[in-house]
Design a protein around this motif. Structure first.
Motif, PDB file in Angstrom:
ATOM      1  N   GLU A 132     -11.345  -3.173  -4.581  1.00 11.54           N
ATOM      2  CA  GLU A 132     -10.885  -2.829  -5.921  1.00 11.54           C
ATOM      3  C   GLU A 132      -9.644  -1.950  -5.864  1.00 11.54           C
ATOM      4  O   GLU A 132      -8.728  -2.080  -6.699  1.00 11.54           O
ATOM      5  N   ALA A 133      -9.577  -1.060  -4.859  1.00  6.95           N
ATOM      6  CA  ALA A 133      -8.390  -0.220  -4.710  1.00  6.95           C
ATOM      7  C   ALA A 133      -7.154  -1.067  -4.456  1.00  6.95           C
ATOM      8  O   ALA A 133      -6.083  -0.828  -5.028  1.00  6.95           O
ATOM      9  N   GLU A 134      -7.291  -2.104  -3.632  1.00  8.45           N
ATOM     10  CA  GLU A 134      -6.151  -2.994  -3.357  1.00  8.45           C
ATOM     11  C   GLU A 134      -5.711  -3.721  -4.614  1.00  8.45           C
ATOM     12  O   GLU A 134      -4.513  -3.881  -4.871  1.00  8.45           O
ATOM     13  N   ASP A 135      -6.650  -4.137  -5.440  1.00 13.75           N
ATOM     14  CA  ASP A 135      -6.280  -4.812  -6.702  1.00 13.75           C
ATOM     15  C   ASP A 135      -5.434  -3.896  -7.582  1.00 13.75           C
ATOM     16  O   ASP A 135      -4.414  -4.309  -8.127  1.00 13.75           O
ATOM     17  N   LEU A 136      -5.855  -2.652  -7.705  1.00 15.04           N
ATOM     18  CA  LEU A 136      -5.124  -1.707  -8.555  1.00 15.04           C
ATOM     19  C   LEU A 136      -3.753  -1.374  -7.975  1.00 15.04           C
ATOM     20  O   LEU A 136      -2.744  -1.347  -8.692  1.00 15.04           O
ATOM     21  N   LEU A 137      -3.685  -1.129  -6.669  1.00 19.12           N
ATOM     22  CA  LEU A 137      -2.428  -0.724  -6.047  1.00 19.12           C
ATOM     23  C   LEU A 137      -1.425  -1.873  -5.988  1.00 19.12           C
ATOM     24  O   LEU A 137      -0.224  -1.676  -6.207  1.00 19.12           O
ATOM     25  N   ALA A 155      -1.290  -4.378  -8.096  1.00 16.59           N
ATOM     26  CA  ALA A 155      -0.813  -4.595  -9.462  1.00 16.59           C
ATOM     27  C   ALA A 155       0.221  -3.545  -9.847  1.00 16.59           C
ATOM     28  O   ALA A 155       1.220  -3.841 -10.510  1.00 16.59           O
ATOM     29  N   ARG A 156       0.010  -2.320  -9.403  1.00 18.42           N
ATOM     30  CA  ARG A 156       0.965  -1.246  -9.694  1.00 18.42           C
ATOM     31  C   ARG A 156       2.316  -1.549  -9.058  1.00 18.42           C
ATOM     32  O   ARG A 156       3.369  -1.379  -9.684  1.00 18.42           O
ATOM     33  N   MET A 157       2.323  -2.019  -7.820  1.00 19.41           N
ATOM     34  CA  MET A 157       3.586  -2.330  -7.155  1.00 19.41           C
ATOM     35  C   MET A 157       4.234  -3.575  -7.746  1.00 19.41           C
ATOM     36  O   MET A 157       5.463  -3.648  -7.874  1.00 19.41           O
ATOM     37  N   ALA A 158       3.417  -4.545  -8.122  1.00 20.79           N
ATOM     38  CA  ALA A 158       3.981  -5.772  -8.702  1.00 20.79           C
ATOM     39  C   ALA A 158       4.646  -5.499 -10.038  1.00 20.79           C
ATOM     40  O   ALA A 158       5.658  -6.130 -10.387  1.00 20.79           O
ATOM     41  N   GLU A 167       8.488   6.950  -6.090  1.00 23.72           N
ATOM     42  CA  GLU A 167       7.127   6.780  -6.626  1.00 23.72           C
ATOM     43  C   GLU A 167       6.482   5.518  -6.081  1.00 23.72           C
ATOM     44  O   GLU A 167       5.306   5.520  -5.704  1.00 23.72           O
ATOM     45  N   LEU A 168       7.235   4.430  -6.035  1.00 24.99           N
ATOM     46  CA  LEU A 168       6.703   3.180  -5.510  1.00 24.99           C
ATOM     47  C   LEU A 168       6.441   3.288  -4.011  1.00 24.99           C
ATOM     48  O   LEU A 168       5.478   2.696  -3.489  1.00 24.99           O
ATOM     49  N   VAL A 186       3.939  -4.356   3.533  1.00 24.74           N
ATOM     50  CA  VAL A 186       4.061  -3.390   2.437  1.00 24.74           C
ATOM     51  C   VAL A 186       5.005  -2.261   2.841  1.00 24.74           C
ATOM     52  O   VAL A 186       5.867  -1.824   2.062  1.00 24.74           O
ATOM     53  N   VAL A 187       4.886  -1.775   4.077  1.00 25.49           N
ATOM     54  CA  VAL A 187       5.749  -0.692   4.546  1.00 25.49           C
ATOM     55  C   VAL A 187       7.195  -1.166   4.633  1.00 25.49           C
ATOM     56  O   VAL A 187       8.134  -0.464   4.223  1.00 25.49           O
ATOM     57  N   ARG A 188       7.404  -2.372   5.162  1.00 17.01           N
ATOM     58  CA  ARG A 188       8.769  -2.903   5.269  1.00 17.01           C
ATOM     59  C   ARG A 188       9.408  -3.022   3.885  1.00 17.01           C
ATOM     60  O   ARG A 188      10.584  -2.690   3.692  1.00 17.01           O
ATOM     61  N   ALA A 189       8.624  -3.510   2.906  1.00 13.03           N
ATOM     62  CA  ALA A 189       9.171  -3.661   1.554  1.00 13.03           C
ATOM     63  C   ALA A 189       9.531  -2.304   0.964  1.00 13.03           C
ATOM     64  O   ALA A 189      10.552  -2.161   0.273  1.00 13.03           O
ATOM     65  N   ALA A 190       8.736  -1.284   1.251  1.00 13.77           N
ATOM     66  CA  ALA A 190       9.042   0.048   0.744  1.00 13.77           C
ATOM     67  C   ALA A 190      10.306   0.597   1.391  1.00 13.77           C
ATOM     68  O   ALA A 190      11.144   1.223   0.724  1.00 13.77           O
ATOM     69  N   ARG A 191      10.475   0.351   2.688  1.00 14.31           N
ATOM     70  CA  ARG A 191      11.681   0.812   3.364  1.00 14.31           C
ATOM     71  C   ARG A 191      12.925   0.101   2.824  1.00 14.31           C
ATOM     72  O   ARG A 191      14.011   0.680   2.782  1.00 14.31           O
ATOM     73  N   ALA A 192      12.759  -1.151   2.402  1.00 11.49           N
ATOM     74  CA  ALA A 192      13.903  -1.929   1.917  1.00 11.49           C
ATOM     75  C   ALA A 192      14.405  -1.446   0.567  1.00 11.49           C
ATOM     76  O   ALA A 192      15.508  -1.825   0.135  1.00 11.49           O
TER      77      ALA A 192
END
Length: 902
Positions: A417-422, A424-427, A435-436, A460-466
């Motif tokens: 459930e945590a993955e679903d929420l997180l 969706a927040r990033m999407a 913040e993202l 996920v980490v690579r996308a955040a670094r980008a």
């Protein structure tokens, strides 16, 4: 004697229970009661305890022991149905020719009892004393007063004011002995014996807390849950999985035991059942103190002190369940509303009070502003109460509530459930890059640590670094996620330039910082600085409470590892035990597994694999698919090595192959399995040179990757198998780069073995033994003895072997197979044994000679031969060698009493 009735009140209950449950944990009570009954002129024993605590069975056990000690015992019992019928249950005490209407029946009963006793101590045992009729009570009093009978009776708590109990206490013919419920340890022993196999610590604790150690409730609960399949064996260990909810039969039984309550008592119990643990002053503001006193006397509630607070709980969790089950919804709302209003009036500024008030207001269905609910949820999370934070955050549907909910879910390992929420927040893409990035860090850790989806976490980490350059808190939090992936992921981590010292700097998110600290400790330990970590925990720089429950156990595990690798094994044991208890009390399955594993590690370092094996077995049984993969590797590897140490080689290889098949091919954790394989091969007697070479090669690999602590372990194992100057040199270099005094002892051991330095080996052995690393000390002593023998220094070799036998005893049967096992101690002759026992008791040679009819020289010869066989230097070592207590010193020294000391 009447058969044992297992039930608290109604004999019918017992018919549903198995008759093969053992009776454990009452040895002290039995011994004390029998001793009391033997003492004439003093009161007998009145066993008082709550329903189901086992008074009847304890009474019967005391009766059996009295009969074993040749006392004359007569057993009877009161009965509710016949309380008004004189002598209805007194047949055992009346003469065969006498009936209830016989003249002078009391005198006849006394004469018959004296005749049957024949001068022996006489005991009259009465179960359910409160149900005894008045005339029968008078008969028991008469027998105690005129025939010298000792009275043993049992009565339920709260019934000591019954006429029969009052009569015996008034004279007094008895004194109260409270029968307590069983503690956790005894419940564990009872479950092991009843189920025919080990029970994991978490299950023992849950059963103990659910029943508060009441044997009757425990037996019912175990029977019901075995029938439902929630209590079953996993990897040879009994484990409770699923909800611990009593079925209808036990709920009905508990409801009956609550008995008839007044309106005030029922209301008070309802407040406690819905709010426990609740401050005493809150309950006293709602109901009268006298009501609480009555409930406590009947064991329906308990009052305990936690630091400076007095808290009220139900006497048994099952009582609370029964009360809540029969409370209507509207009544439940009224209870919560009254509690909320009371605590707000009492001290609304306190964190705990304010938080509970919000919770109770919501449970009552009263409106609470959304921002207050979210604030309360954030406070609960900050105070490490993730379940409450989740409960509150679900009440509000705002962006801020979702943020708190996601963190609360991650902290409880509710990963899906945590993955679903997180995700969706990033999407949604709402928010700034920092913040993202913070959301990405939390999501990556959840994906990797909880869900073991390494590839997705890395993406996920690579996308955040980008998203662009990051600074401050966002950069620090993302760095934690990256390093966790590097250390525990599939790729081999390059730690040569890693600096964990600043890993947690600038992180305000409590869930992510929960990962940062144990990760920093773990890295610091295996980069060769376990003493730095151990000192950090001692000073308080490390070890703060963790919001993420799994990380709390990880922190404790790192502390244990640091202490053990720093050479502080006693402290490591203490921390492992306290961490294990904490994980159990928090019902943290993963944490219990991890700390059970650490207890096993400590036992292995102490040289006791037979003691370690149950801990590793429990750790494996508690593993589940959400356990971080590195921990699974460690648990399986150590379990496999421990199986080999106790000679179960086939099983050992199977366990290792099982985890190796599941480990991704690229994972650096294969090195850990390689070290375990080396240990297993060495124990199994595989070619020593080949195994030593594998250890040396692994040590070089660890050193090149920066894992200095693991390099020390690999080099040390290699040089113990085959002393090599090159490997010893490598060990010396790596140990010198670390901060552990234990590693320096490993180095001393290795250097002495290479130089064939007998004195150096003996000194290293003593230093290792002083710190508790007994099997390593034994290896050093054994090597020294072999070298001394080769040099024909046989007396020195004999002394070293004597020391080796001492160390072997501390290892409880284990001895490394690549070293020579100490020869067993020679058997004493009968005359040598007699002589030694007298000498150990403090007798002089002259006195022994006179006692045994021998010459003084013969006594001296017997002693000298025995000293050689026992491996001691003189009579001061006899008590320990013979397993006898040391003699008490005489009034004065030997020279003052004129005794010879020869």
């Amino acid at each position: 004697m009447q058969p044992y009735n297992d039930t608290p009140d109604n004999p019918g209950y017992g018919r549903t229970l198995r008759a093969d449950w053992p009776f454990v944990g009452r040895t002290t009570e039995i011994r004390a009661a029998v001793a009391q009954l033997r003492r004439r002129g003093e009161p007998g024993v009145l066993l008082v305890g709550e329903a189901g605590v086992g008074k009847s069975r304890l009474l019967n056990s005391i009766v059996s022991r009295c009969r074993d000690e040749d006392m004359h015992v007569v057993v009877t019992a009161g009965a509710e149905a016949s309380r008004g019928l004189p002598f209805s249950t007194m047949a055992a005490l009346l003469p065969e020719q006498a009936g209830p209407h016989t003249a002078n029946v009391f005198g006849a009963a006394a004469d018959a009892l004296r005749e049957a006793a024949g001068g022996r101590v006489c005991v009259v045992a009465v179960d359910d004393l409160d149900h005894l009729d008045d005339v029968s009570v008078a008969l028991v009093e008469h027998l105690a007063a005129t025939a010298g009978a000792r009275v043993l009776a049992a009565v339920r708590a709260g019934s000591t004011d019954a006429p029969a109990a009052r009569a015996l206490l008034r004279r007094p013919f008895v004194q109260v002995s409270t029968v307590e419920t069983l503690d956790r340890t005894t419940v564990g022993a009872l479950l092991d014996a009843a189920l025919g196999g080990p029970v994991d610590g978490l299950t023992v604790d849950r059963l103990w807390r659910a029943t508060r150690g009441n044997p009757f409730f425990l037996r019912h609960l175990v029977d019901e849950c075995q029938a439902s399949g929630t209590l079953r064996q996993v990897s040879e260990v009994w484990r409770w999985e699923g909800q611990m909810t009593a079925r209808r039969g036990l709920r009905t039984l508990v409801a009956d035991l609550l008995g008839a309550l007044t309106g005030e008592e029922a209301r008070a119990l309802s407040y406690v059942a819905h709010a426990e643990p609740v401050p005493l002053d809150v309950i006293e503001a709602l109901v009268g103190t006298s009501v609480l006193v009555r409930l406590e006397q009947r064991s329906l509630i308990t009052v305990e002190r936690i630091r400076t607070d007095l808290l009220v709980r139900m006497g048994h969790p099952l009582y609370g369940e029964a009360v809540r089950a029969r409370t209507a919804e509207e009544q439940r709302r009224t209870v919560y509303r009254a509690l909320a209003h009371t605590v707000m009036r009492a001290s609304p500024a306190l964190y705990g009070v304010r938080l509970r008030a919000v919770t109770w207001q919501l449970s009552a269905g009263d409106p609470v502003p959304g921002d207050q609910v979210v604030h309360a949820a954030s406070e609960a999370l900050a105070h490490c109460d993730a379940p409450l934070a989740e409960q509150l955050a679900r009440r509000v549907h705002t962006h801020a509530a979702v943020e708190v909910l996601a963190r609360a879910l991650v902290a409880q390992n509710k990963a899906g459930e945590a993955e679903d929420l997180l995700s969706a927040r990033m999407a949604a893409g709402a928010g700034s890059p920092p913040e993202l990035a913070q959301v990405a860090a939390l999501r990556a850790l959840n994906l990797f640590w909880n869900l073991r989806k390494r590839a997705e976490a890395e993406e996920v980490v690579r996308a955040a670094r980008a998203m662009g350059p990051l600074t401050g808190e966002a950069a620090a939090e993302l760095a934690v996620a990256e390093l966790a992936l590097a250390v525990f992921g599939d790729g081999a981590a390059d730690l040569t330039s890693a600096d964990p010292a600043h890993l947690s700097a600038g992180i305000r998110d409590g869930v992510i910082s929960s990962v940062g600290e144990p990760l920093r400790a773990y890295l610091t330990i295996y980069l060769g600085r376990p003493s730095l970590v151990a000192d950090g925990y001692a000073s308080g720089r490390l070890g703060a409470p963790r919001i993420w429950s799994a990380m709390g156990a990880a922190t404790a595990a790192c502390h244990v590892q640091a202490l053990a690798l720093a050479g502080r094994l006693d402290e490591a044991f203490a921390k492992a035990r306290s961490g294990y208890r904490a994980a159990i009390e928090q019902e943290d399955c993963a944490g219990t597994s991890l700390l059970s594993f650490e207890l096993g590690i400590c036992e292995v370092w102490a040289g006791r694999p037979s003691r370690a094996l149950p801990y590793f077995r429990e750790a494996r049984a508690l593993l589940d698919h959400e356990m971080p993969f590195p921990i699974q590797v460690y648990v399986f590897a150590e379990h496999a090595a421990c199986l080999a140490a106790v000679g179960r080689f086939d099983e050992s290889y199977r366990v290792l192959e099982d985890i190796a098949r599941r480990l991704p091919a690229r994972s650096h954790l294969h090195s850990h399995l390689t070290l375990a394989r080396i240990r297993i091969d060495a124990a199994a007697g595989v070619e020593r040179a080949e195994t030593a070479e594998a250890g040396a090669s692994l040590g070089e690999r660890y050193r090149s990757e920066g894992w200095l602590t693991k390099a020390v372990e690999a080099f040390y194992h290699s040089v113990r198998l085959r002393p090599s100057p090159l490997v010893a040199k490598a060990l010396h270099e790596v140990a010198g780069s670390c901060d552990s005094e234990l590693f320096l002892l490993f180095d001393r051991h290795a250097q002495a073995a290479v130089r064939r330095d007998v004195e150096g080996l003996a000194a290293a052995a003593e230093a290792l033994a002083e710190r508790g690393y007994n099997s390593l000390a034994g290896e050093a002593v054994s090597t020294a003895a072999e070298i001394a023998d080769g040099r024909r220094e046989h007396r020195l070799a004999a002394r070293l072997r004597i020391r080796g036998r001492d160390l072997a005893r501390l290892c409880e049967g284990y001895w490394p197979p690549w070293t020579t096992r100490p020869e067993p101690q020679a058997v004493l002759s009968r005359r040598e044994r007699e002589t030694c026992e007298l000498a150990a008791g403090g007798m002089t040679n002259d006195a022994i000679a006179a006692r045994l009819g021998l010459s003084k020289r013969t006594v001296a010869n017997h002693l000298q031969r025995a000293y050689g066989k026992l491996g001691i230097r003189g009579r001061q070592g006899l008590p320990q060698a013979l397993g006898l207590p040391r003699p008490v010193s005489p009034v004065g020294p030997a020279w003052a009493t004129g005794q010879s000391t020869t």
